[in-house]
Write an enzyme that holds these catalytic residues in place. Structure first.
Site, PDB file in Angstrom:
ATOM      1  N   SER A 649      20.704  29.909  27.055  1.00  0.00           N
ATOM      2  CA  SER A 649      21.511  29.664  25.868  1.00  0.00           C
ATOM      3  C   SER A 649      22.546  28.605  26.173  1.00  0.00           C
ATOM      4  O   SER A 649      22.936  28.404  27.326  1.00  0.00           O
ATOM      5  CB  SER A 649      22.194  30.960  25.399  1.00  0.00           C
ATOM      6  OG  SER A 649      23.095  31.422  26.382  1.00  0.00           O
ATOM      7  N   ASP A 827      16.888  12.237  31.334  1.00  0.00           N
ATOM      8  CA  ASP A 827      17.574  13.349  32.019  1.00  0.00           C
ATOM      9  C   ASP A 827      16.600  14.023  32.981  1.00  0.00           C
ATOM     10  O   ASP A 827      16.396  15.231  32.938  1.00  0.00           O
ATOM     11  CB  ASP A 827      18.123  14.348  31.004  1.00  0.00           C
ATOM     12  CG  ASP A 827      19.178  15.260  31.624  1.00  0.00           C
ATOM     13  OD1 ASP A 827      19.659  16.179  30.922  1.00  0.00           O
ATOM     14  OD2 ASP A 827      19.512  15.079  32.818  1.00  0.00           O
TER      15      ASP A 827
END
Length: 1019
Positions: A649, A827
């Site tokens: 999360s 990334d």
């Protein structure tokens, strides 16, 4: 022959008490007496006569080749011209079978000095031996003065240096020959016997040993391993055996019975002989019970199969109920009643403790045990209560042992329980095996509407009945308060039935729970309830003397519910309303300020993946992902998706584990679902939609987390992707760092090596240097195991050097695929690589589900947070992102992999010194576990000039060669790693690297210079 005679002589010597036995026969050679077991030497060409005398008639036997096939020899043996092939053992015994144990033997050597080739006499034919047997090759020595007898391959005599095959055990006896024990197929070849005399080497004629393969013993099968019969019933069982040879037979045995009625049929087909043997008993009795064994025997071995016959004196039925549910403890209350047919039925009420563990536990209870000798029994019924928590699986299984076996089984369920929209909410399974039958009902993730009566119906020719299960679903209480005149009524529902308590306190309060309260006792409260509903009354006073708060608390073992009622005095109502309105307005204003401040501070989310539209040198034009088309074929029904535990999360969204029903060709598929948090704004919703469009545009590849479906309509947007059970690569490496280091050091090295003493410190550094702030609320990706996997004891295994190479290769393949699809990742890091249960690396972008605001890996630059330590110089200083900048980041990922999860540039802060170091082209040092080739690849990825960096296709080719080399030199590689660790701690790193470079050159030129112009053809 000699052994047989020797055994008889030993037996004779042991029978000293038998004074009435005659003496053994005596042997004379050319009228000269020879004692038992004597040896004599003759010269070839001379005559000899052997005579045997005894108390009765005698006969001769001999191992000499000249006399071997003469049949039964008679006395005397008269040879006119001795030949070396007369060499052998001669045994004389009585013809009377009762005196067979009385015998005498001698051994004759017949040598021919003029012919050295006759030093050994051998059979004229090459022997053929069956695998696994002992074999005596009779190379008989004719001259006992020859010594140093050996048995060896023929090639060894010629100086090839060949020795006996591995596992061959040979014993050479001058009178018997060479005994080979347990002949194997690898023994086949040419052999000779040899010996030495006066410096001369004598060898026998060579022979070819042929070893026939050992055939398997006959196969045998009985398809009925257990049978049940009533006394007087017929019993038949068939045993089927097959073999490639005809020479085998089938027999039946029983512990007590000796004679059987058996019917045998033979059939030859498909190069096999099949024998079917059927054992028949016309009317069984108690004497026939037990185990019957069918044995198929040949010269290759014996194989058996069994069946067990149970003989009953009456029919019976025994039924058990097995319940699988959450971790519970059952409290049983037995209720018994008599039913026709000598039946006792037991029902059990099960009370489940409040333990919400998903681990299933099994409980078995006896439901019915019936026997009858001929009367049909009806109405075998009882009731059982099963309680379960909502959202968990419940399995109800009836196990019945009966004779005759059950012929009918079925379930009836409440009418509201069904499989809607092709989603299986329940599943029935039935099985019948001999006298045992099982009927199971699986209820998946039970809901409140699943409660009710479930009935199992069963019958056979003598028994019939039903068993009822009352399924209760635990439910937390709810309550409402109603007012009627001066009475408050609190009505609550829940399961188990809630307990209601009234409390009152002065003033207008949110709850009386934090004050000293007492249960109201003004007027006796009354209550009434049923199984799930309860009511309790509270009489109000006629004059309260001020404002009063009355509170109803309904509670059960699942939870509690509070309901408050405010009783106000009339003169204070306006003031209370005014105070309440002012307080509410002030609170709302403060909340608006907080929300506005948080909104201003909240970083704007930007999806990292970019699709290239066109290029001009280093200037890239990217496609606006919001303009990409979305194909509604990816839509998946929400009602076929069951969400589970949270996997990760962040500030904007989360990833949860889920079960998809009917996705693709599988009935049930485990997936990961990315979704927004309730407080997400339209920008985040647009970002998630952009990520969905990019994944659908890219297409499928084994090394990216692939899109499986989406829910974009009729509720919150959900993106369904592949589930990766091992979590992210970064935590996977850190969790196994200590085991990996321990596996490459031997136990002896660990005891005295300073590296081993510092392993705990190093491991602690690996764990603490995670790059995640201690105050972060970000939940890292973790592997989650389901209950079935836990029951099976899933072992995730250790970590090997080959795994590190494999992860590097798979990530490079995934990035190569992205580059061919004109996609830049931006990334690339170990935290953005996930692992499946088969250790397949898949590239992903956590995006919304990563809290970059609290992640130390992302550094503030301007109004954005960037993973600076993973970024190429042109990305840091010029904001230029290209495929070549992904190559730089991939080099940092390699450093993470071969340092087992360390953070790059350890102990280096991102400041002006760091940026100067990047501009000057300074690199990180070689990781502890990286070979020279991989570190060279890292440094090429970190070339300041982007066009000097290798392409991902070139990287894949290099690592592929390293993987192949690792398979061939796995042991050597681990040895190098051990030496590496020692040298690092002892100050010998430069020497060790020189040695590794030399080893690399010796293994071959696996490294191809990668400093070539990198031009991606983007189309």
């Amino acid at each position: 022959m000699k052994s047989y005679c020797l055994l008889l002589s030993i037996t004779l010597s042991c029978c000293c008490s038998a004074e009435d036995l005659p003496d053994p026969p005596s042997i004379h050679l050319n009228s000269k007496y020879l004692p038992n077991q004597a040896e004599a030497i003759l010269t070839a060409g001379t005559p000899f006569t052997l005579r045997c005398t005894g108390a009765s008639s005698v006969h001769w036997s001999s191992s000499a080749f000249c006399l071997l096939y003469h049949g039964r020899l008679v006395d005397p043996i008269d040879v006119q011209r001795a030949d070396p092939r007369h060499t052998g053992t001669y045994c004389c015994g009585y013809t009377n079978q009762s005196l067979e144990h009385l015998s005498t033997w001698i051994h004759l050597y017949v040598k021919d000095p003029a012919d050295p080739s006759t030093v050994f006499v051998t059979p004229r034919n090459s022997p053929r031996v069956k695998e696994g047997q002992d074999f005596l090759y009779r190379c008989l020595l004719t001259d006992p003065s020859v010594t140093n007898l050996t048995f060896q391959p023929e090639d060894n005599i010629q100086g090839s240096g060949q020795h006996l095959p591995v596992g061959m055990n040979v014993t050479v006896d001058p009178q018997r020959g060479a005994l080979i024990q347990d002949v194997q197929r690898s023994f086949s070849g040419q052999y000779v016997c040899s010996g030495w005399k006066d410096g001369r080497h004598f060898i026998s004629r060579s022979f070819h040993l042929l070893v026939a393969p050992r055939l398997p013993p006959p196969s045998v099968a009985i398809h009925q391993n257990k049978a049940v019969r009533l006394e007087g019933e017929k019993f038949e069982v068939t045993c089927v055996s097959s073999s490639t040879t005809h020479l085998f037979n089938v027999t039946w045995t029983h512990l007590t019975k000796k004679n059987f009625d058996v019917a045998v049929t033979r059939e030859y087909r498909n190069s096999h002989m099949y024998i079917s043997s059927t054992l028949m008993i016309a009317a069984v009795s108690q004497e026939d019970r037990g185990t019957y064994t069918c044995a198929a025997a040949s010269e290759d071995g014996v194989t058996t199969a069994t069946t067990h016959l149970i003989v009953l004196d009456s029919r019976f039925m025994t039924t058990y109920l097995k319940t699988w549910h959450a971790n519970t403890k059952a409290k049983n209350k037995e209720i018994s009643k008599e039913i026709d047919g000598n039946l006792t039925a037991n029902s059990t009420s099960i009370d489940i403790e409040a333990n919400r563990s998903s681990k299933l536990h099994m409980k078995m209870e006896l439901i019915a045990n019936v026997s009858t000798d001929g009367v049909h029994v009806n109405n075998i019924s009882s009731s059982t209560t099963v309680e379960a928590y909502e959202g968990l699986d419940v399995i109800l299984t009836f196990v019945t042992e009966s004779y005759p076996p059950l012929s009918n089984q079925s379930w009836t369920k409440p009418t509201k329980v069904n499989n809607n929209n092709n989603v299986t909410m329940y599943q029935e399974n039935y099985s019948i095996n001999d006298t045992r039958s099982e009927a199971s009902l699986l209820l998946r993730r039970v809901r409140q509407e699943d409660h009710g009566s479930y009935t199992f119906h069963f019958s056979n020719s003598f028994f019939s009945g039903s068993q009822n299960i009352d399924l209760r679903i635990y439910r937390s209480p709810s309550a409402i308060i109603s007012v009627e005149k001066n009475t408050l009524t609190c009505s609550s529902s829940g399961y188990p039935v809630p307990t209601i308590a009234w409390y009152s306190c002065p003033g207008i309060l949110k709850t009386c729970g934090n004050l000293t309260t007492t249960e109201s006792s003004e007027a006796d409260p009354t209550s009434e309830h049923d199984e799930e509903n309860v009511r309790k009354l509270l009489n109000l006073p006629l004059s309260t003397g001020g404002d009063v708060t009355a509170e109803c608390i309904a509670s059960n073992q699942v939870g509690a519910f509070r309901k408050v009622f405010h009783l106000r005095e009339h003169n204070s109502a306006f003031m209370s309303a005014l105070i309440g309105a002012g307080s509410t307005a002030a609170i709302l204003f403060l909340l608006l300020l907080v929300v506005f401040y948080k909104w201003r501070q909240k970083p704007k989310y930007e999806i990292r993946w970019k699709i290239i539209e066109s290029t001009e040198g280093n200037h890239y034009t990217f496609v606006d992902p919001t303009l990409l088309p979305y194909n509604y074929k990816w839509e998946f029904p929400r009602d076929k998706l069951r969400l589970g535990a949270v996997l990760g999360s962040g500030a904007f969204g989360k990833v949860v584990e889920a079960t998809a029903y009917g996705l693709g060709t599988d009935d049930v598929t485990r997936v990961a679902v990315k979704m927004l948090k309730p407080r997400a704004l339209s920008e985040e919703r647009e970002a998630l939609m952009s990520e969905l469009k990019i994944l659908s545009h890219l297409g499928y590849h084994d090394n990216i987390v692939n899109l499986l479906g989406a829910c974009t309509q009729g509720g919150p947007m959900l993106m369904i992707t592949e589930y990766c059970s091992y979590g992210d690569l970064l935590n996977f490496l850190r969790a196994r760092a200590q085991d990996f280091m321990a596996s490459i050091l031997s136990a002896d090295e660990m005891e005295g090596d300073p590296f081993y003493k510092n392993m705990a410190t190093l491991y602690g550094r690996l764990r603490s240097d995670s790059g995640i702030s201690c105050c972060s609320d970000y939940q890292e990706m973790q592997p989650i195991l389901g209950s079935a996997e836990k029951q099976q004891g899933v072992q995730m295994g250790g970590l090997s050097f080959g795994d590190l190479l494999s992860f590097s290769h798979q990530v490079a393949q995934g990035l190569d695929f992205l580059s061919t699809r004109n996609c830049i990742h931006r990334d690339v890091a170990a935290r953005n690589v996930l692992l499946t249960d088969h250790r397949v690396a898949k590239i992903c972008d956590f995006g919304l589900a990563r809290d970059i605001q609290n992640d130390d890996s992302y550094i503030v630059q301007g109004n954005a947070r960037l993973p600076v330590k993973w970024m190429a110089p042109e990305s840091i200083f010029q904001c230029v992102y290209t495929v070549q900048s992904d190559v730089w980041s991939y080099g940092v990922l390699l450093w993470e992999i071969f340092s087992l999860g360390k953070s790059p540039y350890p102990n280096v802060a991102v400041d002006t010194h760091f940026y100067k170091m990047i501009k000057d082209g300074r690199h990180m040092t070689q990781p502890d576990f990286a070979p020279v080739e991989m570190y060279q690849l890292m440094t090429h990825c970190w070339s300041l000039e982007p066009t000097d960096r290798p392409t991902f296709k070139m990287i894949c080719q290099l690592i592929d060669r390293l993987l192949q080399s690792n398979d061939d030199t796995n042991h050597q590689s681990y040895s190098n790693i051990n030496e590496t660790k020692k040298d690092d701690f002892k100050g010998g790193k430069s020497q060790r690297r020189g040695e590794e470079e030399e080893q690399r050159r010796q293994r071959g030129n696996l490294w191809i210079p990668l400093s070539v112009t990198n031009i991606y053809q983007l189309s």
